[in-house]
Scaffold this motif. Structure first.
Motif, PDB file in Angstrom:
ATOM      1  N   MET A 372       0.841  -1.195   0.000  1.00 45.70           N
ATOM      2  CA  MET A 372       0.000   0.000   0.000  1.00 45.70           C
ATOM      3  C   MET A 372       0.871   1.238   0.000  1.00 45.70           C
ATOM      4  O   MET A 372       2.073   1.187  -0.228  1.00 45.70           O
ATOM      5  CB  MET A 372      -0.907  -0.015   1.216  1.00 45.70           C
ATOM      6  CG  MET A 372      -1.917  -1.122   1.136  1.00 45.70           C
ATOM      7  SD  MET A 372      -2.837  -1.256   2.635  1.00 45.70           S
ATOM      8  CE  MET A 372      -3.706  -2.769   2.333  1.00 45.70           C
ATOM      9  N   GLY A 373       0.248   2.341   0.330  1.00 41.52           N
ATOM     10  CA  GLY A 373       1.000   3.594   0.351  1.00 41.52           C
ATOM     11  C   GLY A 373       0.204   4.676  -0.340  1.00 41.52           C
ATOM     12  O   GLY A 373      -0.493   4.441  -1.334  1.00 41.52           O
ATOM     13  N   GLY A 374       0.251   5.868   0.229  1.00 39.88           N
ATOM     14  CA  GLY A 374      -0.408   6.997  -0.409  1.00 39.88           C
ATOM     15  C   GLY A 374      -1.918   6.910  -0.424  1.00 39.88           C
ATOM     16  O   GLY A 374      -2.575   7.582  -1.225  1.00 39.88           O
ATOM     17  N   VAL A 451       2.975   3.867   6.464  1.00 39.60           N
ATOM     18  CA  VAL A 451       3.146   2.971   5.322  1.00 39.60           C
ATOM     19  C   VAL A 451       1.850   2.861   4.529  1.00 39.60           C
ATOM     20  O   VAL A 451       1.859   2.821   3.304  1.00 39.60           O
ATOM     21  CB  VAL A 451       3.632   1.593   5.806  1.00 39.60           C
ATOM     22  CG1 VAL A 451       3.583   0.595   4.683  1.00 39.60           C
ATOM     23  CG2 VAL A 451       5.029   1.705   6.348  1.00 39.60           C
ATOM     24  N   VAL A 452       0.735   2.839   5.223  1.00 36.96           N
ATOM     25  CA  VAL A 452      -0.524   2.625   4.501  1.00 36.96           C
ATOM     26  C   VAL A 452      -1.001   3.913   3.840  1.00 36.96           C
ATOM     27  O   VAL A 452      -1.388   3.919   2.670  1.00 36.96           O
ATOM     28  CB  VAL A 452      -1.614   2.085   5.452  1.00 36.96           C
ATOM     29  CG1 VAL A 452      -2.947   1.990   4.735  1.00 36.96           C
ATOM     30  CG2 VAL A 452      -1.205   0.739   5.972  1.00 36.96           C
ATOM     31  N   ARG A 456       4.266   7.225  -1.298  1.00 36.43           N
ATOM     32  CA  ARG A 456       3.785   6.958  -2.642  1.00 36.43           C
ATOM     33  C   ARG A 456       3.207   5.563  -2.744  1.00 36.43           C
ATOM     34  O   ARG A 456       3.525   4.697  -1.934  1.00 36.43           O
ATOM     35  CB  ARG A 456       4.966   7.046  -3.618  1.00 36.43           C
ATOM     36  CG  ARG A 456       5.475   8.433  -3.807  1.00 36.43           C
ATOM     37  CD  ARG A 456       6.649   8.400  -4.715  1.00 36.43           C
ATOM     38  NE  ARG A 456       7.078   9.773  -4.990  1.00 36.43           N
ATOM     39  CZ  ARG A 456       7.388  10.193  -6.195  1.00 36.43           C
ATOM     40  NH1 ARG A 456       7.322   9.366  -7.216  1.00 36.43           N
ATOM     41  NH2 ARG A 456       7.780  11.425  -6.369  1.00 36.43           N
ATOM     42  N   CYS A 457       2.402   5.372  -3.760  1.00 35.32           N
ATOM     43  CA  CYS A 457       1.812   4.054  -3.951  1.00 35.32           C
ATOM     44  C   CYS A 457       2.918   3.042  -4.201  1.00 35.32           C
ATOM     45  O   CYS A 457       3.848   3.296  -4.963  1.00 35.32           O
ATOM     46  CB  CYS A 457       0.890   4.045  -5.172  1.00 35.32           C
ATOM     47  SG  CYS A 457      -0.353   5.285  -5.064  1.00 35.32           S
ATOM     48  N   ARG A 458       2.800   1.901  -3.593  1.00 35.14           N
ATOM     49  CA  ARG A 458       3.824   0.885  -3.778  1.00 35.14           C
ATOM     50  C   ARG A 458       3.425  -0.137  -4.833  1.00 35.14           C
ATOM     51  O   ARG A 458       4.255  -0.915  -5.275  1.00 35.14           O
ATOM     52  CB  ARG A 458       4.082   0.159  -2.459  1.00 35.14           C
ATOM     53  CG  ARG A 458       4.843   1.004  -1.468  1.00 35.14           C
ATOM     54  CD  ARG A 458       5.200   0.205  -0.239  1.00 35.14           C
ATOM     55  NE  ARG A 458       6.037   0.987   0.660  1.00 35.14           N
ATOM     56  CZ  ARG A 458       5.573   1.941   1.458  1.00 35.14           C
ATOM     57  NH1 ARG A 458       4.290   2.224   1.467  1.00 35.14           N
ATOM     58  NH2 ARG A 458       6.391   2.622   2.225  1.00 35.14           N
ATOM     59  N   SER A 459       2.162  -0.184  -5.179  1.00 32.98           N
ATOM     60  CA  SER A 459       1.761  -1.180  -6.181  1.00 32.98           C
ATOM     61  C   SER A 459       0.478  -0.730  -6.843  1.00 32.98           C
ATOM     62  O   SER A 459      -0.125   0.274  -6.497  1.00 32.98           O
ATOM     63  CB  SER A 459       1.565  -2.547  -5.528  1.00 32.98           C
ATOM     64  OG  SER A 459       0.399  -2.507  -4.742  1.00 32.98           O
ATOM     65  N   LYS A 460       0.043  -1.534  -7.806  1.00 33.70           N
ATOM     66  CA  LYS A 460      -1.138  -1.189  -8.591  1.00 33.70           C
ATOM     67  C   LYS A 460      -2.433  -1.358  -7.790  1.00 33.70           C
ATOM     68  O   LYS A 460      -3.480  -0.876  -8.200  1.00 33.70           O
ATOM     69  CB  LYS A 460      -1.201  -2.113  -9.817  1.00 33.70           C
ATOM     70  CG  LYS A 460      -0.098  -1.891 -10.814  1.00 33.70           C
ATOM     71  CD  LYS A 460      -0.615  -1.077 -11.994  1.00 33.70           C
ATOM     72  CE  LYS A 460       0.427  -0.961 -13.094  1.00 33.70           C
ATOM     73  NZ  LYS A 460       1.618  -0.216 -12.632  1.00 33.70           N
ATOM     74  N   THR A 461      -2.358  -2.091  -6.672  1.00 31.84           N
ATOM     75  CA  THR A 461      -3.602  -2.349  -5.931  1.00 31.84           C
ATOM     76  C   THR A 461      -4.252  -1.060  -5.471  1.00 31.84           C
ATOM     77  O   THR A 461      -5.449  -1.011  -5.226  1.00 31.84           O
ATOM     78  CB  THR A 461      -3.320  -3.181  -4.665  1.00 31.84           C
ATOM     79  OG1 THR A 461      -2.117  -2.728  -4.106  1.00 31.84           O
ATOM     80  CG2 THR A 461      -3.288  -4.640  -4.951  1.00 31.84           C
ATOM     81  N   ILE A 462      -3.458   0.001  -5.345  1.00 25.40           N
ATOM     82  CA  ILE A 462      -3.988   1.239  -4.809  1.00 25.40           C
ATOM     83  C   ILE A 462      -4.821   1.989  -5.848  1.00 25.40           C
ATOM     84  O   ILE A 462      -5.691   2.778  -5.506  1.00 25.40           O
ATOM     85  CB  ILE A 462      -2.821   2.130  -4.320  1.00 25.40           C
ATOM     86  CG1 ILE A 462      -1.890   1.328  -3.438  1.00 25.40           C
ATOM     87  CG2 ILE A 462      -3.314   3.348  -3.583  1.00 25.40           C
ATOM     88  CD1 ILE A 462      -2.547   0.731  -2.246  1.00 25.40           C
ATOM     89  N   ASP A 463      -4.545   1.698  -7.141  1.00 25.95           N
ATOM     90  CA  ASP A 463      -5.123   2.535  -8.200  1.00 25.95           C
ATOM     91  C   ASP A 463      -6.637   2.646  -8.118  1.00 25.95           C
ATOM     92  O   ASP A 463      -7.197   3.714  -8.312  1.00 25.95           O
ATOM     93  CB  ASP A 463      -4.729   1.965  -9.578  1.00 25.95           C
ATOM     94  CG  ASP A 463      -3.238   2.104  -9.796  1.00 25.95           C
ATOM     95  OD1 ASP A 463      -2.607   2.833  -8.992  1.00 25.95           O
ATOM     96  OD2 ASP A 463      -2.700   1.486 -10.726  1.00 25.95           O
ATOM     97  N   LYS A 464      -7.283   1.535  -7.824  1.00 29.39           N
ATOM     98  CA  LYS A 464      -8.747   1.582  -7.857  1.00 29.39           C
ATOM     99  C   LYS A 464      -9.346   1.911  -6.493  1.00 29.39           C
ATOM    100  O   LYS A 464     -10.554   1.825  -6.303  1.00 29.39           O
ATOM    101  CB  LYS A 464      -9.312   0.259  -8.385  1.00 29.39           C
ATOM    102  CG  LYS A 464      -8.830  -0.966  -7.625  1.00 29.39           C
ATOM    103  CD  LYS A 464      -9.334  -2.211  -8.301  1.00 29.39           C
ATOM    104  CE  LYS A 464      -9.119  -3.461  -7.472  1.00 29.39           C
ATOM    105  NZ  LYS A 464      -7.765  -3.665  -6.955  1.00 29.39           N
ATOM    106  N   THR A 570      12.015   6.911  -6.350  1.00 31.96           N
ATOM    107  CA  THR A 570      10.857   6.087  -6.709  1.00 31.96           C
ATOM    108  C   THR A 570      10.196   5.558  -5.430  1.00 31.96           C
ATOM    109  O   THR A 570      10.717   5.707  -4.341  1.00 31.96           O
ATOM    110  CB  THR A 570      11.272   4.871  -7.553  1.00 31.96           C
ATOM    111  OG1 THR A 570      12.031   4.006  -6.712  1.00 31.96           O
ATOM    112  CG2 THR A 570      12.078   5.267  -8.757  1.00 31.96           C
ATOM    113  N   ALA A 571       9.060   4.917  -5.647  1.00 34.91           N
ATOM    114  CA  ALA A 571       8.307   4.396  -4.503  1.00 34.91           C
ATOM    115  C   ALA A 571       9.105   3.337  -3.760  1.00 34.91           C
ATOM    116  O   ALA A 571       8.957   3.150  -2.566  1.00 34.91           O
ATOM    117  CB  ALA A 571       6.979   3.810  -4.980  1.00 34.91           C
TER     118      ALA A 571
END
Lengths: 669, 210
Positions: A372-374, A451-452, A456-464, A570-571
């Motif tokens: 997670m992140g951001g 962290v949560v 910055r976002c650490r992966s694509k899971t955050i996008d949606k 970078t993230a």
């Protein structure tokens, strides 16, 4: 009939929604949750009134509830009241939350979930209202079974099922211990009603045995170390609103039971009982938060944090028991007040954080904080309320979490001053461990929130990810508001909780010299708070002003990318959750014994062209050192016993024959 | 009566030595005949004669001396395999156990029921009961186990007769009906077992364990 009986009735009606037809699934869910919410609200209203009016005692005989139907009886006194308030409050808020949250289980046992939810609330209320051992154990057992079903709700997942069964086995061990305690009491008294238990004339050593069994049983349900192993597994497996209720209320119900045993059935007549409770509490508090720092699963972090906070509660309890044994009645009341206040605030903040974990899971579909992140940008409200909950769990000023912990620390301090030489060493260790616990809790929740929600976002899971539905955010908001309210104006809460022990009268020493310790002024009750937030506010403002003044001069602002030795940040370069707790892992290596596993997938040269897989795993030491040996031992014994069960009829007849000959020979002897 | 008891002890000892099924069945019949004789003697000596005194003896004769051996022999007749009928296992342990039980029977009689007239009879019935059990436990052939069961039953019946000096008629009829049905079922089951497993060795039943 009293209004409070409406609440169990509403829960029962809510449970009945389990029988609605499949086509009305959503309606059943909404109606069931409404019943739960209204029932909890009624409970909160009645028990809250009773709690506040403790000095006046409006009802004629001083009971909140009293009644008797055959061998079942209900009795609720002032000791039940705060826990009823906790149940009512948490039940109300989480039912609101669950109304939206549980929609995700549509077509997947939603009616069962809602029905069991009501039954779970009902069973907890019945435990708190029970007036005899039989009713208590019945409600307790229903509570255990329903919570097992709720934990097992996502039974298609393998780890859920194993967590649920582990929970069931552990909780039944606890029930067994409590049963033994009740049985010894009941056989000594000749009755199973709590009133009879209160006037028992059992010899002291029998009472000590009862105490040991009761403590083991209730400590297991509270998740104290080393009986906590079920807790970090069961909470992540359950749906989030269920984990919130389990952590926020069910663990406190165990405190209720323990208190009833200690105050009314056993009495406090030796030092070691308090010492034991305090030691176990301290160990749980410290190790709980240490393990919380190591976890990467959001709900496991919160579960270990529950272990920590239950440890703090029991530390306060043990401290009060020692003070009471030493004859420092008034000071012990402060410690017991700390227990109730911290139970209340912990319920608030742990419900908040579990619900927030539910929101995050809802939004991202994951519990792993490393990816997670951001999230704060996507879910600003959730992030804000979670921040308040995290601050509270880290016991920062202006939040509810500080009040209870502050009172606990003060009790420890008074114990150090007044306790005498025998226990001074224990208290000194206690203060050190409590200090460490506080610091580690701060680190743990900085890590969780940072962290949560930050970075910055650490992966694509955050996008949606997206902000949550209204009721979910509303529930978070109510909890956060309450936490702040309790943090700034703790006095009514503290006074109400204290009134339980004093019947509404002020405790004497707080108005005298000791008040200097509590509030910095001579008079406790004229202050707004137990720890005087005004002083904090003044200090804070002064610090803020100092910083502001020192920066004032430099108004030059330039916007640049962070300097990063010539590369663009970078993230992956931010602190990861594992990285953040690395120093702790090194410092407490001797306790945690982390297992590291390095595998080179590809290695062209010592310094470049390497692809490596690195696994870090922090095992639960109690599982490794205590439970696995026990498990192996049991399996070995069982397989040895299996030798006599060969499945041969002739062998069984031979057993009969040998038994017969043995009996005859014994008869002859 | 004393002669009968001596014969009974002898027959029971012999039973522990015999592995051939025909002879075992004949021995069972002889043993039952001794029991029938004792029944008549007890009946005549305790009650003043009449039909009821002879009924248990007649029933024993009919059921245990004639019908059951006949049914078992028929079953053995269907078995063609020689190794099924004769089996070589060490029978010394059973004999040793029988000797032990005889001694134990006398000790029990002296300690538990001192001064009983039927001391020898008690020891003999105890020997019969325990030897029946020993046969069930130590033999693998289903038919030998049936023989063991009947021996056990004989012992218990004789013991009951000795203790009560004549049971009510309805009880006696019930006991005999029980034995009859048990044996019929066992014989049928043994026959089925021989068809399914091609043997009457009960060791193969372990395959059925889940």
């Amino acid at each position: 009939m009293d209004l409070i009986f409406l609440s169990p009735l509403l829960f029962l009606l809510g449970t009945a929604t389990i029988l609605w037809p499949k086509s009305l699934e959503m309606a059943a869910h909404y109606v069931g949750m409404m019943f739960a919410a209204v029932g909890s609200a009624v409970l909160l209203y009645k028990s809250g009134l009773y709690l506040i009016s403790a000095g006046v005692l409006e009802s004629a005989d001083g009971w909140l509830v009293t009644g008797r139907w055959g061998s079942y009886s209900l009795n609720a006194d002032l000791w039940s009241a705060p826990f009823l308030v906790i149940t009512g409050l948490a039940g109300f808020i989480i039912s609101l939350y669950g109304m939206d949250y549980a929609k995700g289980y549509r077509g997947n046992g939603l009616r069962a979930l809602t029905g069991q939810w009501n039954l779970f609330l009902l069973s907890m209320v019945m435990v708190l209202l029970a007036g005899d051992a039989f009713t208590f154990i019945l409600a307790w057992e229903v509570m255990a079974l329903v919570s097992f079903l709720l934990v097992n709700h996502e039974s298609s997942k393998k780890e859920t099922v194993s967590a649920a069964y582990q929970y069931m086995i552990m909780t039944h061990l606890g029930t067994a211990a409590i049963l033994v305690a009740f049985y010894i009491l009941g056989s000594g008294v000749g009755s199973f009603s709590f009133t009879a238990f209160c006037n028992n004339k059992l010899p002291a050593d029998v009472k000590h045995i009862v105490f040991c069994f009761a403590f083991a049983g209730f400590a297991l349900k509270s998740g104290l170390m080393p009986l906590h192993v079920w807790l970090p597994n069961a909470h992540p497996a359950a749906p989030s609103h269920v984990s919130a209720l389990m952590s926020g209320v069910m663990l406190k119900v165990a405190v209720y039971g323990f208190g009833r045993f200690v105050f009314q059935f056993i009495g406090i007549d030796t030092l070691w009982q308090g010492g034991l409770v305090m030691t176990v509490g301290l160990i749980s508090a410290f190790l709980g938060v240490l393990y919380a720092n190591m976890e990467k699963d959001m709900k496991r972090i919160l579960a270990y944090s529950s272990v920590e906070n239950m440890g703090i509660i029991f530390t306060g309890f043990g401290c009060g028991m020692i003070l009471k044994h030493l004859g420092l009645e008034a000071l012990s009341l402060v410690a017991f007040t700390a227990v109730l206040v911290h139970a209340f605030t912990h319920s608030l903040m742990k419900c908040l954080l579990f619900m927030s974990a539910g929101c995050v899971m809802h939004a991202t579909g994951s519990k792993n904080i490393e990816i997670m992140g951001g999230l704060a940008k996507k879910m600003p409200w959730t992030a804000f309320f979670t921040l308040i909950g995290s601050m509270s769990l880290a016991s920062l000023p202006f939040t509810g979490g500080l009040v209870g912990e502050w009172l606990t620390l003060q009790s420890l301090y008074t114990l150090a001053v007044n306790g005498g030489d025998e226990i001074r060493l224990l208290v000194v260790f206690g203060l050190i461990l409590m200090g460490l616990t506080g610091a580690l809790a701060l680190g743990c929740f900085v890590r969780l929130f940072g962290v949560v929600f930050l970075g910055r976002c650490r992966s694509k899971t955050i996008d949606k990810a997206h902000e949550q539905p209204f009721f979910m955010v509303l529930a978070l908001g109510i909890e956060a508001a309450l936490i702040i309210a309790v943090g700034i104006f703790p006095s009514p809460l503290v006074a109400a909780m204290e009134g339980i022990f004093t019947g509404g009268n002020a405790v004497v020493p707080m108005a005298t010299d000791f008040a200097l310790l509590w509030s910095g002024t001579g008079n406790f009750y004229n202050q707004l708070s137990a720890y005087c937030p005004i002083i904090f506010a003044v200090i804070g403002l002064a610090l803020f002003g100092l910083c502001y003044l020192s920066i004032m001069g430099n108004t030059l602002v330039r916007s640049e990318v962070t300097w990063n030795c010539g590369t663009y940040p970078t993230a992956r370069q931010q602190y990861s959750a594992t990285g953040f707790s690395k120093p702790l892992r090194r410092a407490f290596d001797f306790i945690l014994k982390p297992r590291r596993e390095k595998v080179y997938l590809e290695k062209e040269h010592d310094y470049f062209g390497r692809i490596m897989r690195f696994n870090l795993f922090v095992p639960d030491r109690f599982t490794d050192r205590l439970y696995h040996p026990i498990e192996h031992f049991m399996v070995r014994i069982s397989s040895t016993l299996l030798m006599i069960q060969q499945g041969s009829v002739r062998l069984y007849i031979a057993y009969t024959m040998i038994a017969m000959v043995a009996v005859l020979l014994w008869g002859v002897m | 009566m004393e002669y009968l008891v001596v014969f009974l002890i002898l027959v029971v000892f012999l039973q522990t030595r015999i592995m051939e099924l025909h002879r075992a069945t004949y021995l069972l019949a002889v043993q039952s005949a001794i029991i029938a004789g004792s029944c008549v003697i007890v009946g005549v000596s305790s009650g003043g004669g009449g039909f009821h005194a002879f009924l248990p003896g007649l029933l024993t004769l009919g059921v245990k001396v004639i019908f059951i051996p006949w049914a078992i022999l028929r079953l053995i007749g269907e078995i063609k395999d020689e190794s099924e009928i004769n089996s070589n296992i060490n029978v010394n342990y059973s004999s040793l156990a029988a000797a032990f039980f005889l001694v134990m029977g006398y000790i029990l009689a002296d300690r538990l029921l001192p001064g009983t007239i039927g001391r020898d009879i008690f020891a003999a019935t105890f020997l019969t009961i325990m030897t029946g059990l020993t046969l069930i436990v130590m033999r693998r052939r289903a038919i030998m186990q049936i023989v063991g069961l009947i021996t056990l039953e004989n012992g218990i019946y004789f013991f009951g007769l000795l203790m009560t000096e004549g049971l009510p008629l309805i009880v006696e009829l019930g006991v005999f009906l029980d034995v009859l049905i048990a044996v019929v079922v066992l014989v049928i089951l043994t026959g089925r077992m021989r068809l399914s497993f091609m043997t009457t060795d009960t060791g193969v039943m372990r395959k059925l364990k889940g």
